[in-house]
Each structure stands twice: as C-alpha cells, then as structure tokens.
Design a protein around this motif. Sequence first.
Motif, PDB file in Angstrom:
ATOM      1  N   UNK A 122       0.827  -1.299   0.061  1.00  0.00           N
ATOM      2  CA  UNK A 122       0.077  -0.345   0.073  1.00  0.00           C
ATOM      3  C   UNK A 122       0.780   1.310   0.192  1.00  0.00           C
ATOM      4  N   UNK A 123       0.541   2.262  -0.733  1.00  0.00           N
ATOM      5  CA  UNK A 123       1.035   3.593  -0.716  1.00  0.00           C
ATOM      6  C   UNK A 123       0.981   4.201   0.541  1.00  0.00           C
ATOM      7  N   UNK A 124       1.950   4.817   1.228  1.00  0.00           N
ATOM      8  CA  UNK A 124       1.835   5.406   2.403  1.00  0.00           C
ATOM      9  C   UNK A 124       1.446   6.879   2.169  1.00  0.00           C
ATOM     10  N   UNK A 125       0.761   7.280   3.368  1.00  0.00           N
ATOM     11  CA  UNK A 125       0.607   8.755   3.526  1.00  0.00           C
ATOM     12  C   UNK A 125      -0.398   9.238   2.362  1.00  0.00           C
ATOM     13  N   UNK A 126      -1.512   8.359   2.108  1.00  0.00           N
ATOM     14  CA  UNK A 126      -2.250   8.811   1.082  1.00  0.00           C
ATOM     15  C   UNK A 126      -3.701   8.150   1.062  1.00  0.00           C
ATOM     16  N   UNK A 127      -4.511   8.860   0.515  1.00  0.00           N
ATOM     17  CA  UNK A 127      -5.992   8.525   0.763  1.00  0.00           C
ATOM     18  C   UNK A 127      -6.955   9.302  -0.409  1.00  0.00           C
ATOM     19  N   UNK A 128      -8.146   9.114  -0.157  1.00  0.00           N
ATOM     20  CA  UNK A 128      -8.991   9.761  -1.248  1.00  0.00           C
ATOM     21  C   UNK A 128     -10.192  10.641  -0.204  1.00  0.00           C
ATOM     22  N   UNK A 129     -10.341  11.758  -0.645  1.00  0.00           N
ATOM     23  CA  UNK A 129     -11.107  12.643   0.143  1.00  0.00           C
ATOM     24  C   UNK A 129     -12.642  12.324   0.002  1.00  0.00           C
ATOM     25  N   UNK A 130     -13.575  12.988   0.806  1.00  0.00           N
ATOM     26  CA  UNK A 130     -14.996  12.806   0.694  1.00  0.00           C
ATOM     27  C   UNK A 130     -15.453  13.332  -0.480  1.00  0.00           C
ATOM     28  N   UNK A 131     -14.656  14.223  -1.130  1.00  0.00           N
ATOM     29  CA  UNK A 131     -14.756  14.804  -2.572  1.00  0.00           C
ATOM     30  C   UNK A 131     -14.338  14.126  -3.504  1.00  0.00           C
ATOM     31  N   UNK A 132     -13.570  13.024  -3.233  1.00  0.00           N
ATOM     32  CA  UNK A 132     -12.819  11.985  -4.355  1.00  0.00           C
ATOM     33  C   UNK A 132     -11.728  12.521  -4.988  1.00  0.00           C
ATOM     34  N   UNK A 133     -11.040  13.383  -4.291  1.00  0.00           N
ATOM     35  CA  UNK A 133      -9.827  13.890  -4.827  1.00  0.00           C
ATOM     36  C   UNK A 133      -8.771  13.002  -4.050  1.00  0.00           C
ATOM     37  N   UNK A 134      -7.606  12.900  -4.573  1.00  0.00           N
ATOM     38  CA  UNK A 134      -6.366  12.323  -3.937  1.00  0.00           C
ATOM     39  C   UNK A 134      -6.045  13.208  -2.887  1.00  0.00           C
ATOM     40  N   UNK A 135      -5.783  12.607  -1.861  1.00  0.00           N
ATOM     41  CA  UNK A 135      -5.228  13.449  -0.644  1.00  0.00           C
ATOM     42  C   UNK A 135      -3.931  12.732   0.038  1.00  0.00           C
ATOM     43  N   UNK A 136      -3.002  13.910   0.726  1.00  0.00           N
ATOM     44  CA  UNK A 136      -1.778  13.596   1.076  1.00  0.00           C
ATOM     45  C   UNK A 136      -1.797  13.484   2.599  1.00  0.00           C
ATOM     46  N   UNK A 137      -1.379  12.635   3.348  1.00  0.00           N
ATOM     47  CA  UNK A 137      -1.624  12.598   4.961  1.00  0.00           C
ATOM     48  C   UNK A 137      -0.627  13.600   5.650  1.00  0.00           C
ATOM     49  N   UNK A 138       0.276  14.125   4.821  1.00  0.00           N
ATOM     50  CA  UNK A 138       1.392  15.175   5.309  1.00  0.00           C
ATOM     51  C   UNK A 138       2.585  13.996   5.610  1.00  0.00           C
TER      52      UNK A 138
END
Length: 405
Positions: A133-149
């Motif tokens: 799994x790629x670390x530090x990432x997800x998808x937002x409730x707006x369906x955009x790619x997000x970075x956890x910092x």
Amino acid sequence: MAVVVQKFGGTSVADPERIREVADHVARTMRRGDQVVVVVSAMGKETDELLHLAHQVSKTRPGREMDMLITAGERKATALLCMALHDLGVPADSFTGSQAGFITDTTHMNAKILEVRAERVRAAVDAGRVPVVGGAQGVSTNKDVTFLGRGGSDTTAVALAEALGGVCELYTDVSGVFTTDPRVVSVARRINRISFDEMLEMCAAGCPKPAMRAVEFARTHGVKLHVRSAFTWEPGTWITEKETDMEDAIVSGVIGDASEAKITIGGVPDQPGVAARVFRAMASADVNVDMIVQNVSEDGITDISFTLPADDLPKCLALAESLASEIGASRVTPDSSIAKVSLVGAGMKTNPGVAATVFETLAANKINIEMISTSAIRISVVVAGAECDRAVAVLHTAFGLDTTA
Ligand code: ADP
Ligand code: ASP
Ligand code: MG
C-alpha cells in the motif's frame, strides 16, 4: 496466523538493491508463517524532490495538485516492490491509498483519515497475497487524491494494523528509538521498550521517529508498534502500553530540536488582555506557538517571548510588528538561531532534582538558558542554536545515558 504490517521508510527503499532486500525480508516473514501487509514511502528523498519541483514551477501550488504530485512518489515504490516480490515467487498487489480504502477529509497536504475500508486489502491477504500500500495517501470525501502530510506513511501503517488486527513494524535506517539521535551522539543507546506517553512527549519535543500522529493513533487504538532497522533486521524498540513491572527511567531521552524560532515583544504594557490579543492573532494565522515566557513587570511594562516553527517566522514577525503599535509595545525582536533541548522520562514525576541537574549541567558547560518549560514528564530549555548538539551531549552524559557510562 498473525497479520504483520511492515512499513518501509524512504531510505529503506532508496534504490533497486534496497527494494530487492526489502522483498527478501517480506518473503522471509511469509515463510515464518505470518501474513504480511506492506506500506511503503517514496524512494529516498523523492518527496523532498517533488516538493522542490513544485516550488520551481509554481507560486500558487494548489493543494489538490500538490497532493496528486507528492503521492506519485509512494505509488511508484509500491509497483516496484511488487515486481521484486513477484520475482521471488511471492504474489503481491500494489494499492494506492484510495484503492486500499483510506477515506480522508478534504484538507490537502495534511489530510486526516476518517475511515479505513480495508476489505480489498483483507481479501488480498485472505487469498495469500501481499498487499503493498502507498503510504501517506487516501481519497477525500470529495473523491480527490489526498496526502496525509510528512511522515504520514507511519500513520497509514498503524491505521492498517488497527483495521486488520495486526502488529505494526516500522522499518527505518536506525535500529529503533534511541536515547537521542544516534546520528548526532554516537554513544546514544537504543531503548528496548517505551510507553506511549513517553514516546508522545519525545515526538512533541522533536523526535522525528515515529511520526507523532502515528503514535497517537496507536495509543488510542492499542496498536503495538515496533520500530526497527531495515538494514540489520535486528529487533528494535517496542512502543506499548505501560507495563506494570516497568522501571520508570528518570530520563528516557534527550531531544534537540533546531526547527523553532523565537520572537520577543518588548516594552509591553502589563494590562489584562494584551497576551490574549497577541496569541489570538497568532492562532488565527495558523501558527502553532510552543513555549511562552512573560517577564515580571517593572513600572507596568513587561516583555513576552515565545517560540514558533521557524518556517512561520516571516509571517509571524510581520503580524507581531503590526500588533506592537496597536498594543503599545516598543519593539519586536526575532531570533531564528535558537534550539529547544528537552529531556523526557516518566521517572521525573517521582524524582526531585531533575531540573536542578539540568541547569547545573548546562551552567558547568557555560550554556546559557533562554527559556524553560516543563510538563509532568518533560523539561525543555531554549538555548542558542549553535549550542544545541553540545547541550544534548552533556545532558545525555549527565543522566547516565551514554552507552559507555
Ligand atoms: P523514515 O524515513 O524511515 O520514516 P525518518 O528519516 O523520518 O525515517 O526518521 C529516522 C531518523 O530519525 C534516523 O535516521 C535518525 O537520525 C533520526 N532520529 C532523531 N532522533 C532519533 C531518536 N531519538 N531515535 C531514533 N532516530 C532518531
Ligand atoms: N514520503 C513522505 C515523507 O517523506 C511520507 C512518509 O514517508 O511518511 O514525508
Ligand atoms: Mg519519514
């Protein structure tokens, strides 16, 4: 069969040979009978390079595009590690944060995990495959790619361990959490076991490993953390709930942090509401103020000093200067060359004299203390930036932490 989430930091997967060595280790763990889920960071310094690239291209750097850019680093590493695993006959599938079910809020560059829908990852494990799994990432409730910092891959790993009911191993380029940064003080000692509370104080004091959010998450959900080396593979540091038979060390760690700066607002009228106005303004500008010291007032005039992240100094200085005239202060003095040196230890609660020893040790070494703050299990002092490493070393020795002591 136990589920083990193994997270590999940037240096652990920095080049093709390292990726193959990590694949070997995953294969060894599988042969031992464990089920493995892997989380990877971007290779080497790629996250820094991507950030630098963005700064060269753009002044505005929209958050949505920054997150798309930065998460590409981890995505690359997942595919490469899967290829190396396939070569060893280990079936493995790469997953972006989104594919792995990480649902986040819509804050770019520092998104928060709202939920982990781990079905796909669990299905892969159940089928005898290794999800990477790629670390530090997800998808937002707006369906955009997000970075956890920054450091977010540690959080990804802990969240997956929680979702799958496994332990979490954080592999890095040192063999655990040390009594101080082993790259700065060669006689630093590895801590074999540390409680969540002490680890969190060390993180807050500036220890970069593990990432603080990951430790908070692990404490809240009772996930056992094991920080260890991806180079020697030896057992490292366990971060767990406090064990009843554990001896509380007076000082577990000494942390130097040169990432803060100081602002002094001088000649401030000593009236109710002045500090409130200053720090409300800083909070509204999203500045995380750390230590605050207000002097005893003389003739109704005092001064206030505080520390803040050095990156925020220009913004804060402008704010403090405009506030100074409003509150009738006479001067604003910035200092970007300071360091915070902290000692953390649960035994401080029951052992008097720790602060005295800190001050005596610094005095004997002619290191001036500019500010002091404490919590139940931490003492922090601000010293000149140039004295940071020396202050850490002499305190490390004074509290008997050196390996040779
Ligand atoms: P990774 O990229 O593997 O997630 P980081 O580079 O973020 O790891 O953190 C590991 C580094 O943290 C080590 O190389 C070490 O120099 C530094 N470090 C600073 N203080 C400590 C400490 N007390 N114990 C262990 N490592 C520390
Ligand atoms: N690669 C990102 C960073 O360097 C995320 C992580 O590795 O934790 O901060
Ligand atoms: Mg890191």
